[in-house]
Design an enzyme around this catalytic site. Structure first.
Site, PDB file in Angstrom:
ATOM      1  N   ALA A  70       0.839  -1.205   0.000  1.00  0.00           N
ATOM      2  CA  ALA A  70       0.000   0.000   0.000  1.00  0.00           C
ATOM      3  C   ALA A  70       0.868   1.247   0.000  1.00  0.00           C
ATOM      4  CB  ALA A  70      -0.895  -0.008   1.247  1.00  0.00           C
ATOM      5  N   THR A 113      11.663   0.719  -4.476  1.00  0.00           N
ATOM      6  CA  THR A 113      11.642   1.138  -5.884  1.00  0.00           C
ATOM      7  C   THR A 113      13.015   1.579  -6.393  1.00  0.00           C
ATOM      8  OG1 THR A 113      10.807   2.883  -7.356  1.00  0.00           O
ATOM      9  CG2 THR A 113      10.882   3.407  -5.041  1.00  0.00           C
ATOM     10  N   TYR A 137       8.509  10.791  -4.068  1.00  0.00           N
ATOM     11  CA  TYR A 137       8.123   9.376  -4.075  1.00  0.00           C
ATOM     12  C   TYR A 137       9.325   8.505  -3.707  1.00  0.00           C
ATOM     13  CZ  TYR A 137       7.262   4.732  -6.006  1.00  0.00           C
ATOM     14  OH  TYR A 137       7.181   3.381  -6.159  1.00  0.00           O
TER      15      TYR A 137
END
Ligand code: UFG
Length: 322
Positions: A70, A113, A137
Site C-alpha cells: 500500500a 523502488t 516518491y
C-alpha cells in the site's frame, strides 16, 4: 503462513496475493481502495477495507508476516504533493510497523523502488550504489528502507525490501488498471485498443542510441515470485535489500515497436517534450537476489511481457488489478 497483504487490491499486490494463495498461504488483504479495486482482491483472500494506519485491529488476530504494497506511487504527483507522499508512504508505514510490534509480528516484505537511486552514475545499478532520489516518491520509499534497517537492529525485525524497476505484463486477468494511466506499456496498448489516437514519446534527445529513455522491464509474475522467496528469506535482525529487474534495457521506441509486433496495430507515436524527472537510463543488476535467494526471471523477453499485458488488456471488463 498467515499473511497480511497491504495494498492487495492493487496491481502488484493482487498478483502477489494470488500467488501466495496458490502456494497454500492464508491471505488477508488490507486496502483502502483509494486507487485499488475490490474486484482485484483474489478469490480466497479475506478482505478488509481500511487504511494501513488502522492495521492494529487486523493484526491483533495474529499473523506471521506482512507484505506491504500500500503506497502512493506516482512520481509526478509526488512532486506536486510531497506532503501526501510523506504522510502515506513514511507516516503510514511507521504506523504499520508500530502495530506490527504491538501485535508481535516480526516479518515484513516491503515494496521499494528504483526511484530510491535517482539519476544513476553507472548501469546496471547495484544495491550499494548511492541513493539520491530525485523526487518525494523515491525519497519517501528510501526513508522506509532506512527505517527498516534501523528497526532490524533495534527490535530484531526481519525485513526484505525489493526495489522494483519497471513492472509490466499481466498475470492472467490481473493487470494494471489505473484511473490516470502514466505508464508506457499500458499507454501504448491503449492506442492499439482504439482508446487513444497516438502515444507520446517523452523526449527523443536523450544520450541513448535512439535518443529515447531506456528502462528495465520486469514481468509482474517474476516479480511476484521474488516476493515468495523474500518471505522465506526473512531473517531476524536483518534487513536485506534487493534490486529486481531483468538486467536488460529497452528504449521507449523499442517498446513501441514490440507493441506494434504483438498487437499488429500501427500505433502512431508522436515525439513530445521530456517529462520532468526522467533519468535517461535505468537498468538493474539483479545479481544479488539471484545469488542469495536463487531468483531468476522466467519471462525475459520484452515480447513475452507485452504479449501477456495485451492479453490482459483485451478483456477490460474482466481485468483485475490496479
Ligand atoms: N513514457 C513515454 N510516454 C508515455 C509514458 C511513458 O514516453 O506515455 C516514457 C517515460 O518518459 C519513461 C519511460 O517511458 O522514459 C517509462 O515510463 P513509465 O512511466 O512507464 O515508468 P517510469 O520509468 O517513469 O517509472 C517506473 C515506475 C515508478 C518508479 C520509476 C523509477 O513506474 O514507480 O520507474 O524511476 F518510481
Amino acid at each position: 503462513m498467515k499473511l497480511l497483504v497491504t495494498g492487495g487490491a492493487g496491481y502488484v499486490g493482487s498478483v502477489v496475493a494470488a500467488r501466495l494463495l496458490e502456494e497454500g498461504h492464508e491471505v488477508t488483504v488490507l486496502d483502502d481502495l483509494s486507487t485499488g479495486h475490490a474486484d482485484a482482491v483474489p478469490d480466497g483472500a479475506a478482505f478488509v477495507r481500511g487504511s494501513i494506519t488502522e492495521a492494529g485491529e487486523v493484526l491483533s488476530a495474529g499473523f506471521d508476516a506482512v507484505l506491504h504494497f500500500a503506497a502512493k506511487s506516482l512520481v509526478g504527483e509526488s512532486v506536486d504533493k510531497p506532503g501526501l507522499y510523506w504522510a502515506h508512504n513514511l507516516g503510514g508505514t511507521l504506523a504499520l510497523l508500530d502495530a506490527m510490534r504491538q501485535a508481535g509480528v516480526g516479518r515484513i516484505v516491503f515494496s521499494s523502488t528504483a526511484a530510491t537511486y535517482g539519476e544513476p552514475e553507472r548501469t546496471p545499478i547495484v544495491e550499494t550504489d548511492p541513493t539520491r532520489p530525485g523526487n518525494p516518491y523515491g525519497a519517501s520509499k528510501l526513508a522506509v528502507d532506512t527505517t527498516l534497517t534501523a528497526f532490524a537492529g533495534l527490535y530484531g525485525l526481519a525485513a526484505v525490501s525489493l526495489r522494483y524497476f519497471n513492472v509490466a505484463g499481466a498475470y492472467g486477468a490481473f493487470r494494471e488498471r489505473h484511473a490516470v494511466e502514466t505508464h508506457l506499456i499500458p499507454n501504448v496498448l491503449k492506442v492499439a485498443l482504439g482508446e487513444r489516437e497516438s502515444v507520446s514519446v517523452f523526449g527523443a534527445d536523450y544520450p541513448t542510441p535512439d535518443g529515447t529513455c531506456i528502462r528495465d522491464y520486469i514481468h509482474v509474475a517474476d516479480l511476484a515470485q521474488a516476493h515468495l522467496l523474500a518471505l522465506a528469506a526473512c531473517t531476524e535482525r536483518r534487513h536485506r535489500i534487493y534490486n529486481l529487474g531483468s538486467g536488460s534495457g529497452f528504449s521507449v521506441k523499442e517498446v513501441v515497436d514490440v507493441c506494434r509486433e504483438v498487437t499488429g496495430h500501427e500505433i502512431p507515436a508522436v515525439v513530445a517534450p521530456r517529462r520532468a524527472g526522467d533519468p535517461a537510463v535505468l537498468v538493474a543488476s539483479s545479481e544479488k537476489i539471484q545469488r542469495e535467494l536463487g531468483w531468476k526471471a522466467a519471462r525475459t523477453t520484452l515480447h513475452e511481457i507485452v504479449a501477456d499485458a495485451w492479453t490482459g488488456w483485451q478483456t477490460p471488463e474482466s481485468g483485475r488489478g490496479l
